[in-house]
Write an enzyme that holds these catalytic residues in place. Structure first.
Site, PDB file in Angstrom:
ATOM      1  N   ASN A  61       0.869  -1.184   0.000  1.00 29.20           N
ATOM      2  CA  ASN A  61       0.000   0.000   0.000  1.00 29.20           C
ATOM      3  C   ASN A  61       0.899   1.226   0.000  1.00 29.20           C
ATOM      4  O   ASN A  61       1.500   1.551   1.023  1.00 29.20           O
ATOM      5  CB  ASN A  61      -0.891  -0.029   1.254  1.00 29.20           C
ATOM      6  CG  ASN A  61      -1.668   1.258   1.442  1.00 29.20           C
ATOM      7  OD1 ASN A  61      -1.762   2.082   0.529  1.00 29.20           O
ATOM      8  ND2 ASN A  61      -2.237   1.439   2.628  1.00 29.20           N
ATOM      9  N   LYS A  94       0.079   4.305  -0.268  1.00 26.25           N
ATOM     10  CA  LYS A  94      -0.545   5.514   0.295  1.00 26.25           C
ATOM     11  C   LYS A  94      -0.284   6.696  -0.641  1.00 26.25           C
ATOM     12  O   LYS A  94      -0.197   6.490  -1.855  1.00 26.25           O
ATOM     13  CB  LYS A  94      -0.031   5.760   1.716  1.00 26.25           C
ATOM     14  CG  LYS A  94      -0.153   4.497   2.576  1.00 26.25           C
ATOM     15  CD  LYS A  94       0.027   4.730   4.043  1.00 26.25           C
ATOM     16  CE  LYS A  94      -0.147   3.409   4.769  1.00 26.25           C
ATOM     17  NZ  LYS A  94      -0.173   3.542   6.218  1.00 26.25           N
ATOM     18  N   HIS A 131      -9.695   1.256   4.657  1.00 23.43           N
ATOM     19  CA  HIS A 131      -8.429   1.453   5.387  1.00 23.43           C
ATOM     20  C   HIS A 131      -8.653   2.418   6.548  1.00 23.43           C
ATOM     21  O   HIS A 131      -9.439   3.362   6.433  1.00 23.43           O
ATOM     22  CB  HIS A 131      -7.356   1.986   4.436  1.00 23.43           C
ATOM     23  CG  HIS A 131      -5.996   1.998   5.047  1.00 23.43           C
ATOM     24  ND1 HIS A 131      -5.579   2.998   5.895  1.00 23.43           N
ATOM     25  CD2 HIS A 131      -4.972   1.119   4.967  1.00 23.43           C
ATOM     26  CE1 HIS A 131      -4.342   2.723   6.305  1.00 23.43           C
ATOM     27  NE2 HIS A 131      -3.950   1.591   5.759  1.00 23.43           N
ATOM     28  N   GLU A 146      -7.018   4.845   7.551  1.00 29.63           N
ATOM     29  CA  GLU A 146      -6.799   6.257   7.220  1.00 29.63           C
ATOM     30  C   GLU A 146      -8.010   6.844   6.496  1.00 29.63           C
ATOM     31  O   GLU A 146      -8.305   8.038   6.617  1.00 29.63           O
ATOM     32  CB  GLU A 146      -5.496   6.406   6.407  1.00 29.63           C
ATOM     33  CG  GLU A 146      -4.285   6.250   7.324  1.00 29.63           C
ATOM     34  CD  GLU A 146      -3.033   5.701   6.669  1.00 29.63           C
ATOM     35  OE1 GLU A 146      -2.912   5.737   5.441  1.00 29.63           O
ATOM     36  OE2 GLU A 146      -2.156   5.215   7.422  1.00 29.63           O
ATOM     37  N   GLU A 198      -5.647  -4.731  10.639  1.00 30.81           N
ATOM     38  CA  GLU A 198      -4.622  -3.712  10.856  1.00 30.81           C
ATOM     39  C   GLU A 198      -4.931  -2.939  12.133  1.00 30.81           C
ATOM     40  O   GLU A 198      -5.742  -1.998  12.108  1.00 30.81           O
ATOM     41  CB  GLU A 198      -4.595  -2.734   9.682  1.00 30.81           C
ATOM     42  CG  GLU A 198      -4.213  -3.351   8.362  1.00 30.81           C
ATOM     43  CD  GLU A 198      -3.634  -2.302   7.427  1.00 30.81           C
ATOM     44  OE1 GLU A 198      -2.475  -2.456   7.030  1.00 30.81           O
ATOM     45  OE2 GLU A 198      -4.318  -1.323   7.110  1.00 30.81           O
ATOM     46  N   GLY A 206       2.372   2.429  10.744  1.00 31.30           N
ATOM     47  CA  GLY A 206       3.351   3.495  10.596  1.00 31.30           C
ATOM     48  C   GLY A 206       4.075   3.863  11.878  1.00 31.30           C
ATOM     49  O   GLY A 206       4.754   4.881  11.949  1.00 31.30           O
ATOM     50  N   SER A 212       3.170  -1.985  10.372  1.00 33.56           N
ATOM     51  CA  SER A 212       4.618  -2.060  10.639  1.00 33.56           C
ATOM     52  C   SER A 212       5.239  -3.416  10.279  1.00 33.56           C
ATOM     53  O   SER A 212       6.131  -3.889  10.978  1.00 33.56           O
ATOM     54  CB  SER A 212       4.925  -1.687  12.090  1.00 33.56           C
ATOM     55  OG  SER A 212       4.561  -0.330  12.330  1.00 33.56           O
TER      56      SER A 212
HETATM   57  P1  PGA Z   1       2.730   0.429   7.610  1.00 38.59           P
HETATM   58  O1  PGA Z   1       1.246   0.656   6.970  1.00 38.59           O
HETATM   59  O2  PGA Z   1       3.231  -0.888   7.069  1.00 38.59           O
HETATM   60  O3  PGA Z   1       3.530   1.602   7.127  1.00 38.59           O
HETATM   61  O4  PGA Z   1       2.559   0.386   9.077  1.00 38.59           O
HETATM   62  C1  PGA Z   1       0.358  -0.410   6.806  1.00 38.59           C
HETATM   63  C2  PGA Z   1      -0.936   0.094   6.222  1.00 38.59           C
HETATM   64  O5  PGA Z   1      -1.407   1.170   6.608  1.00 38.59           O
HETATM   65  O6  PGA Z   1      -1.560  -0.568   5.345  1.00 38.59           O
END
Ligand code: PGA
Length: 249
Positions: free
Chosen positions: A8, A10, A93, A95, A163, A169, A208
Protein backbone atom coordinates in the site's frame (compact mmCIF):
# COMPACT_ATOMS: atom_id res chain seq x y z
CA UNK A 1 -3.19 -21.57 1.31
CA UNK A 2 -1.39 -19.36 -1.22
CA UNK A 3 -0.24 -16.27 0.61
CA UNK A 4 -1.02 -12.73 -0.51
CA UNK A 5 1.39 -9.83 -0.03
CA UNK A 6 -0.03 -6.38 -0.75
CA UNK A 7 1.95 -3.14 -0.91
CA UNK A 8 0.00 0.00 0.00
CA UNK A 9 1.89 3.02 -1.28
CA UNK A 10 -0.55 5.51 0.29
CA UNK A 11 0.07 9.07 -1.02
CA UNK A 12 3.63 8.35 -2.09
CA UNK A 13 5.17 8.12 -5.52
CA UNK A 14 5.25 9.91 -8.86
CA UNK A 15 6.48 8.58 -12.19
CA UNK A 16 10.02 8.66 -10.82
CA UNK A 17 9.11 5.81 -8.44
CA UNK A 18 7.75 3.45 -11.12
CA UNK A 19 11.09 1.68 -11.26
CA UNK A 20 10.43 0.25 -7.79
CA UNK A 21 7.21 -1.42 -8.99
CA UNK A 22 8.97 -2.64 -12.12
CA UNK A 23 11.73 -4.18 -9.99
CA UNK A 24 9.15 -6.04 -7.86
CA UNK A 25 7.43 -7.28 -11.04
CA UNK A 26 10.76 -8.42 -12.48
CA UNK A 27 11.49 -10.44 -9.33
CA UNK A 28 8.05 -12.06 -9.49
CA UNK A 29 8.34 -12.79 -13.23
CA UNK A 30 11.78 -14.34 -12.85
CA UNK A 31 11.41 -16.23 -9.56
CA UNK A 32 7.68 -17.06 -9.77
CA UNK A 33 7.32 -17.11 -5.95
CA UNK A 34 4.32 -19.26 -4.92
CA UNK A 35 2.40 -16.33 -3.46
CA UNK A 36 0.28 -13.52 -4.90
CA UNK A 37 1.81 -10.05 -5.04
CA UNK A 38 -0.21 -6.85 -5.34
CA UNK A 39 1.04 -3.25 -5.39
CA UNK A 40 -1.47 -0.45 -4.78
CA UNK A 41 0.09 2.87 -5.87
CA UNK A 42 -1.73 6.23 -6.01
CA UNK A 43 -4.45 6.55 -8.69
CA UNK A 44 -2.12 8.53 -10.94
CA UNK A 45 0.31 5.62 -11.31
CA UNK A 46 -2.17 2.80 -11.88
CA UNK A 47 -2.26 2.89 -15.69
CA UNK A 48 1.49 3.36 -15.99
CA UNK A 49 2.24 0.66 -13.42
CA UNK A 50 -0.10 -1.74 -15.22
CA UNK A 51 1.62 -1.13 -18.54
CA UNK A 52 5.12 -1.29 -17.06
CA UNK A 53 4.56 -4.59 -15.21
CA UNK A 54 2.71 -6.51 -17.92
CA UNK A 55 0.55 -8.59 -15.59
CA UNK A 56 3.28 -10.29 -13.56
CA UNK A 57 1.93 -8.61 -10.41
CA UNK A 58 -1.53 -7.25 -9.68
CA UNK A 59 -1.91 -3.48 -9.57
CA UNK A 60 -4.63 -2.15 -7.27
CA UNK A 61 -6.20 1.07 -6.04
CA UNK A 62 -6.34 2.28 -2.43
CA UNK A 63 -9.99 3.37 -2.41
CA UNK A 64 -13.00 3.62 -4.71
CA UNK A 65 -16.41 5.30 -4.72
CA UNK A 66 -19.51 3.19 -4.17
CA UNK A 67 -21.19 4.42 -7.38
CA UNK A 68 -20.00 3.61 -10.92
CA UNK A 69 -20.19 7.31 -11.97
CA UNK A 70 -21.90 10.55 -10.99
CA UNK A 71 -21.50 14.04 -9.56
CA UNK A 72 -18.81 13.15 -7.03
CA UNK A 73 -16.00 15.64 -7.59
CA UNK A 74 -12.60 14.19 -6.91
CA UNK A 75 -13.77 10.60 -6.49
CA UNK A 76 -12.82 7.59 -8.59
CA UNK A 77 -15.10 4.61 -9.18
CA UNK A 78 -14.20 0.94 -9.11
CA UNK A 79 -15.07 0.76 -12.81
CA UNK A 80 -12.57 3.57 -13.49
CA UNK A 81 -9.88 1.70 -11.57
CA UNK A 82 -10.59 -1.41 -13.62
CA UNK A 83 -10.49 0.66 -16.80
CA UNK A 84 -7.05 1.98 -15.81
CA UNK A 85 -5.81 -1.59 -15.40
CA UNK A 86 -6.34 -2.24 -11.69
CA UNK A 87 -7.52 -5.69 -10.67
CA UNK A 88 -7.84 -5.02 -6.93
CA UNK A 89 -8.66 -2.26 -4.47
CA UNK A 90 -8.12 -1.64 -0.75
CA UNK A 91 -11.33 -0.57 1.03
CA UNK A 92 -12.06 0.65 4.55
CA UNK A 93 -8.43 1.45 5.39
CA UNK A 94 -8.18 3.08 8.81
CA UNK A 95 -6.80 6.26 7.22
CA UNK A 96 -9.99 6.48 5.14
CA UNK A 97 -12.06 5.78 8.24
CA UNK A 98 -10.30 8.31 10.49
CA UNK A 99 -9.35 11.06 8.00
CA UNK A 100 -12.40 10.87 5.71
CA UNK A 101 -15.05 9.75 8.19
CA UNK A 102 -15.76 6.49 6.40
CA UNK A 103 -18.04 4.07 8.22
CA UNK A 104 -18.52 0.31 8.11
CA UNK A 105 -21.44 0.91 5.75
CA UNK A 106 -19.18 2.90 3.39
CA UNK A 107 -16.64 0.07 3.48
CA UNK A 108 -19.40 -2.46 2.71
CA UNK A 109 -20.70 -0.43 -0.22
CA UNK A 110 -17.19 0.05 -1.58
CA UNK A 111 -16.54 -3.68 -1.28
CA UNK A 112 -19.71 -4.35 -3.28
CA UNK A 113 -18.60 -1.74 -5.82
CA UNK A 114 -15.25 -3.48 -6.18
CA UNK A 115 -16.95 -6.82 -6.87
CA UNK A 116 -19.37 -5.16 -9.32
CA UNK A 117 -16.36 -3.88 -11.30
CA UNK A 118 -14.60 -7.24 -11.17
CA UNK A 119 -11.95 -6.09 -8.67
CA UNK A 120 -10.55 -8.12 -5.78
CA UNK A 121 -11.36 -6.29 -2.52
CA UNK A 122 -8.94 -6.04 0.40
CA UNK A 123 -11.17 -5.01 3.28
CA UNK A 124 -9.38 -3.45 6.28
CA UNK A 125 -10.52 -3.62 9.89
CA UNK A 126 -8.75 -2.96 13.18
CA UNK A 127 -9.02 -1.34 16.59
CA UNK A 128 -7.42 1.87 17.88
CA UNK A 129 -5.06 2.02 20.85
CA UNK A 130 -7.81 3.44 23.08
CA UNK A 131 -10.14 0.61 22.10
CA UNK A 132 -7.48 -2.00 22.83
CA UNK A 133 -6.65 -0.34 26.18
CA UNK A 134 -10.33 -0.45 27.07
CA UNK A 135 -10.38 -4.20 26.39
CA UNK A 136 -12.62 -3.72 23.34
CA UNK A 137 -10.35 -5.01 20.55
CA UNK A 138 -12.32 -8.22 20.00
CA UNK A 139 -15.71 -6.50 19.97
CA UNK A 140 -14.55 -3.72 17.66
CA UNK A 141 -12.97 -6.08 15.13
CA UNK A 142 -15.95 -8.44 15.21
CA UNK A 143 -18.36 -5.55 14.76
CA UNK A 144 -16.37 -4.04 11.89
CA UNK A 145 -16.13 -7.39 10.14
CA UNK A 146 -19.85 -8.08 10.47
CA UNK A 147 -20.85 -4.62 9.27
CA UNK A 148 -18.21 -4.03 6.55
CA UNK A 149 -18.30 -7.36 4.73
CA UNK A 150 -21.33 -7.61 2.45
CA UNK A 151 -23.14 -10.86 1.69
CA UNK A 152 -21.54 -12.89 -1.08
CA UNK A 153 -17.85 -12.70 -0.18
CA UNK A 154 -15.67 -15.51 -1.42
CA UNK A 155 -11.95 -16.29 -1.43
CA UNK A 156 -11.58 -15.39 -5.12
CA UNK A 157 -12.93 -11.88 -4.67
CA UNK A 158 -11.98 -10.85 -1.16
CA UNK A 159 -9.32 -10.79 1.55
CA UNK A 160 -9.61 -9.30 5.03
CA UNK A 161 -6.73 -7.23 6.40
CA UNK A 162 -6.48 -6.95 10.18
CA UNK A 163 -4.62 -3.71 10.86
CA UNK A 164 -4.50 -2.50 14.46
CA UNK A 165 -4.53 1.27 13.98
CA UNK A 166 -1.85 1.77 16.64
CA UNK A 167 0.58 -0.45 14.70
CA UNK A 168 0.27 1.44 11.40
CA UNK A 169 3.35 3.50 10.60
CA UNK A 170 4.52 3.39 14.21
CA UNK A 171 7.08 0.60 14.16
CA UNK A 172 5.07 -1.14 16.90
CA UNK A 173 3.53 -4.54 16.27
CA UNK A 174 1.21 -6.56 18.47
CA UNK A 175 2.51 -9.56 20.39
CA UNK A 176 2.25 -12.86 18.53
CA UNK A 177 -0.59 -13.99 20.79
CA UNK A 178 -2.53 -10.78 20.13
CA UNK A 179 -2.31 -11.29 16.35
CA UNK A 180 -3.18 -14.97 16.72
CA UNK A 181 -6.24 -14.22 18.87
CA UNK A 182 -7.71 -11.66 16.47
CA UNK A 183 -6.99 -13.74 13.36
CA UNK A 184 -8.65 -16.75 15.02
CA UNK A 185 -11.70 -14.61 15.79
CA UNK A 186 -11.89 -13.39 12.18
CA UNK A 187 -11.52 -16.95 10.87
CA UNK A 188 -14.27 -18.20 13.16
CA UNK A 189 -16.70 -15.52 12.05
CA UNK A 190 -15.83 -15.96 8.36
CA UNK A 191 -16.42 -19.70 8.62
CA UNK A 192 -19.69 -19.16 10.47
CA UNK A 193 -20.90 -16.80 7.77
CA UNK A 194 -19.44 -18.37 4.65
CA UNK A 195 -18.90 -22.03 5.47
CA UNK A 196 -16.14 -23.64 3.42
CA UNK A 197 -15.40 -20.33 1.64
CA UNK A 198 -14.75 -18.73 5.01
CA UNK A 199 -12.01 -21.22 5.79
CA UNK A 200 -10.28 -20.38 2.49
CA UNK A 201 -10.61 -16.59 2.53
CA UNK A 202 -7.23 -15.03 3.20
CA UNK A 203 -6.69 -12.95 6.34
CA UNK A 204 -3.77 -10.53 6.07
CA UNK A 205 -1.97 -8.81 8.91
CA UNK A 206 -0.98 -5.14 8.45
CA UNK A 207 0.85 -2.60 10.62
CA UNK A 208 4.62 -2.06 10.64
CA UNK A 209 5.43 -5.24 8.69
CA UNK A 210 9.14 -5.12 7.82
CA UNK A 211 11.66 -7.62 6.42
CA UNK A 212 12.84 -8.31 10.00
CA UNK A 213 9.43 -9.30 11.41
CA UNK A 214 7.61 -10.58 8.29
CA UNK A 215 8.73 -14.21 8.67
CA UNK A 216 7.56 -14.61 12.24
CA UNK A 217 4.25 -12.79 11.65
CA UNK A 218 3.48 -14.76 8.46
CA UNK A 219 4.03 -18.05 10.25
CA UNK A 220 1.34 -17.39 12.85
CA UNK A 221 -1.85 -19.43 12.48
CA UNK A 222 -4.49 -17.87 10.21
CA UNK A 223 -2.07 -15.21 8.95
CA UNK A 224 -2.32 -15.73 5.20
CA UNK A 225 -0.44 -12.68 4.01
CA UNK A 226 0.47 -9.09 4.79
CA UNK A 227 -0.61 -5.57 3.94
CA UNK A 228 2.57 -3.51 3.88
CA UNK A 229 2.77 0.28 3.90
CA UNK A 230 6.14 1.98 4.37
CA UNK A 231 8.23 -1.10 3.62
CA UNK A 232 6.55 -1.56 0.22
CA UNK A 233 7.96 1.65 -1.24
CA UNK A 234 11.41 0.22 -1.93
CA UNK A 235 11.56 -2.90 -4.08
CA UNK A 236 14.43 -4.37 -2.10
CA UNK A 237 12.56 -4.24 1.21
CA UNK A 238 9.28 -5.40 -0.32
CA UNK A 239 10.96 -8.33 -2.08
CA UNK A 240 12.52 -9.36 1.27
CA UNK A 241 9.01 -9.48 2.71
CA UNK A 242 7.77 -11.54 -0.25
CA UNK A 243 10.68 -13.94 0.31
CA UNK A 244 9.67 -14.25 3.97
CA UNK A 245 6.22 -15.31 2.76
CA UNK A 246 7.48 -18.31 0.80
CA UNK A 247 6.27 -21.62 2.25
CA UNK A 248 9.80 -22.81 3.08
CA UNK A 249 10.25 -19.92 5.53
P1 PGA B 1 2.73 0.43 7.61
O1 PGA B 1 1.25 0.66 6.97
O2 PGA B 1 3.23 -0.89 7.07
O3 PGA B 1 3.53 1.60 7.13
O4 PGA B 1 2.56 0.39 9.08
C1 PGA B 1 0.36 -0.41 6.81
C2 PGA B 1 -0.94 0.09 6.22
O5 PGA B 1 -1.41 1.17 6.61
O6 PGA B 1 -1.56 -0.57 5.35
Amino acid sequence: MRRLIVGNWKMHGTGAALGEIVAVAKYVAEEAPPCDVFVCPPFTLIARATRATGGSITIGGQDCHREPSGAFTGDVSAEMLADAGARAVIVGHSERRSLHGETDLDAAMKTSAAWRAGLFAILCIGETQAERDAGQAVDIVAGQLDASLPLGANPNTTAIAYEPVWAIGTGRTPKAEEITAIHALIRERLTERLGEGGSQLRILYGGSVKPANAGSILNLPNVNGALVGGASLKAEEFVSIIRAALPSN
